[in-house]
Write an enzyme that holds these catalytic residues in place. Sequence first.
Site, mmCIF file in Angstrom:
data_model
loop_
_atom_site.group_PDB
_atom_site.id
_atom_site.type_symbol
_atom_site.label_atom_id
_atom_site.label_comp_id
_atom_site.label_asym_id
_atom_site.label_seq_id
_atom_site.Cartn_x
_atom_site.Cartn_y
_atom_site.Cartn_z
ATOM 1 N N GLU A 88 33.006 55.105 42.239
ATOM 2 C CA GLU A 88 32.433 56.264 41.562
ATOM 3 C C GLU A 88 31.417 55.751 40.546
ATOM 4 O O GLU A 88 31.767 54.939 39.674
ATOM 5 C CB GLU A 88 33.524 57.050 40.830
ATOM 6 C CG GLU A 88 34.514 57.718 41.759
ATOM 7 C CD GLU A 88 35.651 58.411 41.030
ATOM 8 O OE1 GLU A 88 36.117 59.444 41.521
ATOM 9 O OE2 GLU A 88 36.100 57.918 39.970
ATOM 10 N N SER A 127 38.845 53.781 34.107
ATOM 11 C CA SER A 127 39.287 54.884 34.960
ATOM 12 C C SER A 127 39.647 56.112 34.129
ATOM 13 O O SER A 127 39.759 57.203 34.668
ATOM 14 C CB SER A 127 40.498 54.464 35.801
ATOM 15 O OG SER A 127 41.523 53.969 34.976
HETATM 16 P P1 NAI Z 1 44.047 43.264 33.749
HETATM 17 O O1 NAI Z 1 44.841 43.472 32.537
HETATM 18 O O2 NAI Z 1 44.690 42.718 34.977
HETATM 19 O O3 NAI Z 1 42.815 42.290 33.398
HETATM 20 C C1 NAI Z 1 42.031 42.437 32.263
HETATM 21 C C2 NAI Z 1 41.386 41.087 31.955
HETATM 22 O O4 NAI Z 1 40.466 41.286 30.909
HETATM 23 C C3 NAI Z 1 42.372 40.014 31.514
HETATM 24 O O5 NAI Z 1 42.139 38.834 32.229
HETATM 25 C C4 NAI Z 1 42.063 39.834 30.017
HETATM 26 O O6 NAI Z 1 42.242 38.512 29.579
HETATM 27 C C5 NAI Z 1 40.605 40.222 29.968
HETATM 28 N N1 NAI Z 1 40.171 40.724 28.678
HETATM 29 C C6 NAI Z 1 40.812 41.597 27.873
HETATM 30 N N2 NAI Z 1 40.052 41.873 26.796
HETATM 31 C C7 NAI Z 1 38.908 41.163 26.920
HETATM 32 C C8 NAI Z 1 37.720 41.048 26.162
HETATM 33 N N3 NAI Z 1 37.564 41.717 25.018
HETATM 34 N N4 NAI Z 1 36.736 40.259 26.611
HETATM 35 C C9 NAI Z 1 36.883 39.583 27.770
HETATM 36 N N5 NAI Z 1 37.982 39.638 28.531
HETATM 37 C C10 NAI Z 1 38.977 40.440 28.136
HETATM 38 O O7 NAI Z 1 43.339 44.669 34.042
HETATM 39 P P2 NAI Z 1 42.852 45.309 35.436
HETATM 40 O O8 NAI Z 1 43.976 45.978 36.107
HETATM 41 O O9 NAI Z 1 42.057 44.302 36.182
HETATM 42 O O10 NAI Z 1 41.906 46.490 34.899
HETATM 43 C C11 NAI Z 1 40.738 46.226 34.191
HETATM 44 C C12 NAI Z 1 39.960 47.501 33.959
HETATM 45 O O11 NAI Z 1 39.749 48.188 35.182
HETATM 46 C C13 NAI Z 1 40.602 48.515 33.019
HETATM 47 O O12 NAI Z 1 39.600 49.123 32.255
HETATM 48 C C14 NAI Z 1 41.205 49.530 33.951
HETATM 49 O O13 NAI Z 1 41.328 50.809 33.431
HETATM 50 C C15 NAI Z 1 40.186 49.524 35.086
HETATM 51 N N6 NAI Z 1 40.765 49.947 36.350
HETATM 52 C C16 NAI Z 1 41.971 49.426 36.755
HETATM 53 C C17 NAI Z 1 42.527 49.842 37.955
HETATM 54 C C18 NAI Z 1 43.838 49.284 38.400
HETATM 55 O O14 NAI Z 1 44.431 49.847 39.332
HETATM 56 N N7 NAI Z 1 44.324 48.208 37.826
HETATM 57 C C19 NAI Z 1 41.849 50.819 38.817
HETATM 58 C C20 NAI Z 1 40.569 51.242 38.320
HETATM 59 C C21 NAI Z 1 40.072 50.826 37.123
#
Ligand code: NAI
Length: 512
Positions: free
Chosen positions: A158, A125
Amino acid sequence: MPVDIQSPSLCLGIVGTGAMGRGIAQIAAQAGIRVLLFDALHGAAANARETVVGTLATLADKGKISADALAAASTRLEVVQRLDELALAQVIVEAIVEDLDVKKALFQQLEDIIAADCILATNTSSLSVTSIAAACKRPERVAGFHFFNPVPLMKIVEVVDGLLTAPWATDALLELGRRMGHTAVRAKDTPGFIVNHAGRGLVTEALRILGEGITDFREIDCIMREAAGFRMGPFELMDLTGLDVSQPVMESIYHQYYQEPRYRPSPIAAQRLIGGLLGRKTGRGFYDYAEGKPAIAPDAAAPAALPDRVWVSQTHPEWADILREIAAATGVAVESDYTPGSDTLCVVTPLGADVTTCCVEQGLDPQHTVGIDCLFGITAGGGARRSLMTTPLTAPAMRDAAHALFTADGCAVSVMRDSAGFVAQRIVACIVNIGCDIAQQRIASPADIDRAVRLGLGYPHGPLAFGDTLGPRKILAILEAMQDFYGDPRYRPSPWLKRRALLGASLLTEAR
Ligand code: NAI
């Protein structure tokens, strides 16, 4: 070779199975797409699968999906233990930690695994899609695929063209977003893309109004909800999102645009973040959440004593007629003389100006004068909220008499100190102006800007349609008056707005 998005055997890989990865997996499986789930944390992908199947089962229990749909979607969700098992996928969506180097490293690893025509999409994002792509051997197949939380309910995605992305990759992702039941909009890789960029107007201007001491946060929220038609006021929104999330976004977009004044954050939010007043999650933000719900104080009782006589400025004759009708309905004598009597309540109708400036320009006594916002909330008996403004010299008795007058038909009234553009005029003008500048920069098409803002931010209109509804010339007048008053380039009108307003054209008009 472009990917066949409509193929029944389409296979989607998801890396990172936190809230976002799970949401994307759910809507893909429901759309008939095979989904491979991978997470670096042992057991996380299996947990994610269980959670998504549990969510689908709840939907089936509530009758929202059939038992067959539940069974079919569940079988489409597969957990993989190793990254190289994603070799089968035609599209891979990354939803891992928001860290540029970690994302670059993942994409480099994936490039050695996947098929030549596999698309690599990032759900980032705030990071640059171009920068992630530039680390890859084949940057043309790397694009942004930015969903919002919670994914199944926020029906917008998007699709972001990096500088090096080939159109076939984003075309395919647009089609995939639609297949997954979402509205897919196309955006250029720029800070905040569309939605987080367009969202700068509401909160930063609300904080500025607060910082200027014009009124308090509760009143600003009430005005934006009840007069301007927003579902949630800016301070309720910041409390819901949490300042730990929204303040860094404000800072990041401001600095990525090299200190563009339109996006200037506020020291108020920065200090509250340091103080830990994050919002709902800490039980205290702008509001208190002791009972889990925001403690929003009701309006104080309005004064009852009506003015003896009222005079209404003719600067905007159509508004003057409505105000005179409202006043006459209360039995108050409405003066029709060109100049008001010496003890008459004078009412002016500023558009982007403050009451003081109107007073001086119209030769009125500042002790007897108030301003009323006629762009928002003056329809008689409409239940909307009206905004009244005083000069620094307005007599309290005149202020209270005006309050009594404009609340007599049952409307709520917010009384505030002098402001160039009240509350709603200036916030909405900033929202429209930023929306126009997103169009001017060709970040997205006018229609996509409005679609993205309606669905992503839940505003009553997209910024361009909002400007059309209120009148592009009026929005231009508000911004010019504000810029004149404050001398701040923050309020300089976007060329997109200015040209269309001058030509009397819709703000949704693309240049030929
Ligand atoms: P989160 O922290 O809840 O989940 C991330 C997951 O990715 C975790 O399960 C972690 O173990 C895993 N992970 C981390 N590094 C890794 C790697 N190198 N290889 C494989 N798995 C890996 O994060 P969330 O909230 O689900 O967000 C994820 C992405 O989505 C981020 O890039 C964030 O900016 C984007 N995003 C998040 C929003 C939100 O409101 N949470 C909205 C829009 C985009």
